[in-house]
Design a protein around this motif. Structure first.
Motif, PDB file in Angstrom:
ATOM      1  N   PRO A 226      -9.044  10.890   0.451  1.00 29.04           N
ATOM      2  CA  PRO A 226      -7.595  11.049   0.360  1.00 29.04           C
ATOM      3  C   PRO A 226      -6.944  11.906   1.456  1.00 29.04           C
TER       4      PRO A 226
ATOM      5  N   TYR B 191      -1.831   6.552   1.683  1.00 25.45           N
ATOM      6  CA  TYR B 191      -3.072   6.594   0.919  1.00 25.45           C
ATOM      7  C   TYR B 191      -4.011   5.455   1.338  1.00 25.45           C
TER       8      TYR B 191
ATOM      9  N   PRO C 132      -0.473   5.837  -3.517  1.00 25.52           N
ATOM     10  CA  PRO C 132      -1.623   5.027  -3.915  1.00 25.52           C
ATOM     11  C   PRO C 132      -1.222   3.632  -4.401  1.00 25.52           C
TER      12      PRO C 132
END
Lengths: 187, 187, 187
Positions: free
Chosen positions: B38, B62, B83
């Motif tokens: 990440p 992400y 994400p």
């Protein structure tokens, strides 16, 4: 296929034979379907036919489509299941000619009877008419029939059947305008 | 970029050059972008710039963000793609300063002309103004402009442009209230 | 747990201890939870209890459920988190007895204060009453309480608390009819 009087809190809702067939399909999917490159639609159609699907000529099925039971899938010629489609085919799913099901659509035939003591699982067929287009990430519920030529807008949630040659959108989805037939014929 | 008079039932809608560039990006994404931990936002931004993206300082992207064509992505400083975002950038996608695109949002520039005989693919740019926040799992359609400072609620479906400094929600999304400017300036 | 006065554009919103615990859980999830075959619900419950979850007897948790912080999860006996559920448990998530959370639901406790200069992250608990059913791919927002026995329809977007023994649907979700208690008792 679904066991009558099954209680999903207490045991499986499907016969042993059904569960075995699906396990076999899952393994096949993982090894021979999912890892294939995008253009190999013909190979993926062939595999699905081995598991009982009826798939016409020129159909496109992407490699990340999830199909619960291939033996419940009927696709007429040149219809398409796009990337990330979920075909939750506990009951039959039928696509007419040139139907386009875009990326991320969920065709969901299964539900539960929430008025019953045993929360009985049930499933109802989904039928999509010739030349219909189901846009990205929409949701089609159990028992829904989409009329011929109808466009279901992106992210629409369709819990009732929709008429032919309309454009439907929203949650819950409603017919918002008519779609003219590309060839000038508008029944 | 999109071929005129292409029929998606009969062949590709993109030039050979475009398809090769995307295949190269896909392989790069799979090997060098997707598996990164990440915090490596800087590395992922650098990779995207190699494929033509314009990305300012301090942007966060992400590792599971899917970007159709990096060369159509413009991100001003400190903007963020969260994400599982899908950036379907067949046309340009532009994010202003400090724009936050939360988890699972779909920025969808592509569609089909369902009134045309050939079901022509088309794409229109998406533009998101400075300080806007696109909340979790919302859907932004082709040609939509989101005004500066506007908040698009979770799971909203935005098919029309939205004004500045508003809060918009629903399917279809509507402006439901105004958002006051954090610094007391409310244009 | 969330740091006060943190600015997500400038640094983490969680303590080092919290981030380490989540990293450890992520690795455990990847190696010991995600790859397990469907029927091993007992093993997955046991693993989650090691990370502080309170999970009653007979709970079902599928292997592709994503849980942000297991120590914020409380499941009473025979409740279920279905396939592809996202349990974004920055604040506590509590499921009553026999609660069914169907495939693809997002239980989202986190948000940002968009009226604050620092876009402060915050989280509020989600509580779901006994015998409620959260249908496929619905979205439950921060601070929402779902009353006992209530059915949240497929793809509903629930940003406000909902009363007991109702059926709620749409985006935004509204109570559309009452659900009769399976045993004839309808409070």
């Amino acid at each position: 296929m679904i066991l009558a009087q099954a209680n999903p809190f207490e045991g499986p809702s499907f016969s042993r034979r059904n569960r075995l067939a699906r396990a076999l399909w899952q393994v096949t999917w993982l090894l021979l379907f999912r890892p294939t490159p995008p253009p190999l639609h013909g190979w993926r159609c062939w595999l699905l036919r081995r598991f009982g699907a009826e798939i016409g000529q020129g159909c496109h099925i992407y490699s990340d489509v999830q199909i619960w039971a291939p033996w419940n899938l009927v696709m007429e010629p040149r219809s398409c299941l796009g990337p990330r489609v979920i075909c939750y085919s506990m009951a039959p799913v039928q696509l007419g000619k040139r139907v386009v099901v875009s990326q991320g659509v969920h065709l969901c035939t299964g539900s539960h009877d929430y008025t019953a003591d045993n929360f009985q699982l049930f499933a109802k067929p989904i039928t999509i008419g010739t030349d219909a287009w189901i846009c990205a990430e929409s949701f089609i519920g159990p028992g829904v029939r989409i009329g011929e030529g109808t466009v279901i807008g992106a992210r629409a949630v369709v819990m009732r059947s929709q008429p032919a040659w309309m454009v439907c959108a929203g949650n819950p989805a409603r017919a918002i305008k008519s779609r003219s037939h590309p060839h000038g014929f508008n029944p």
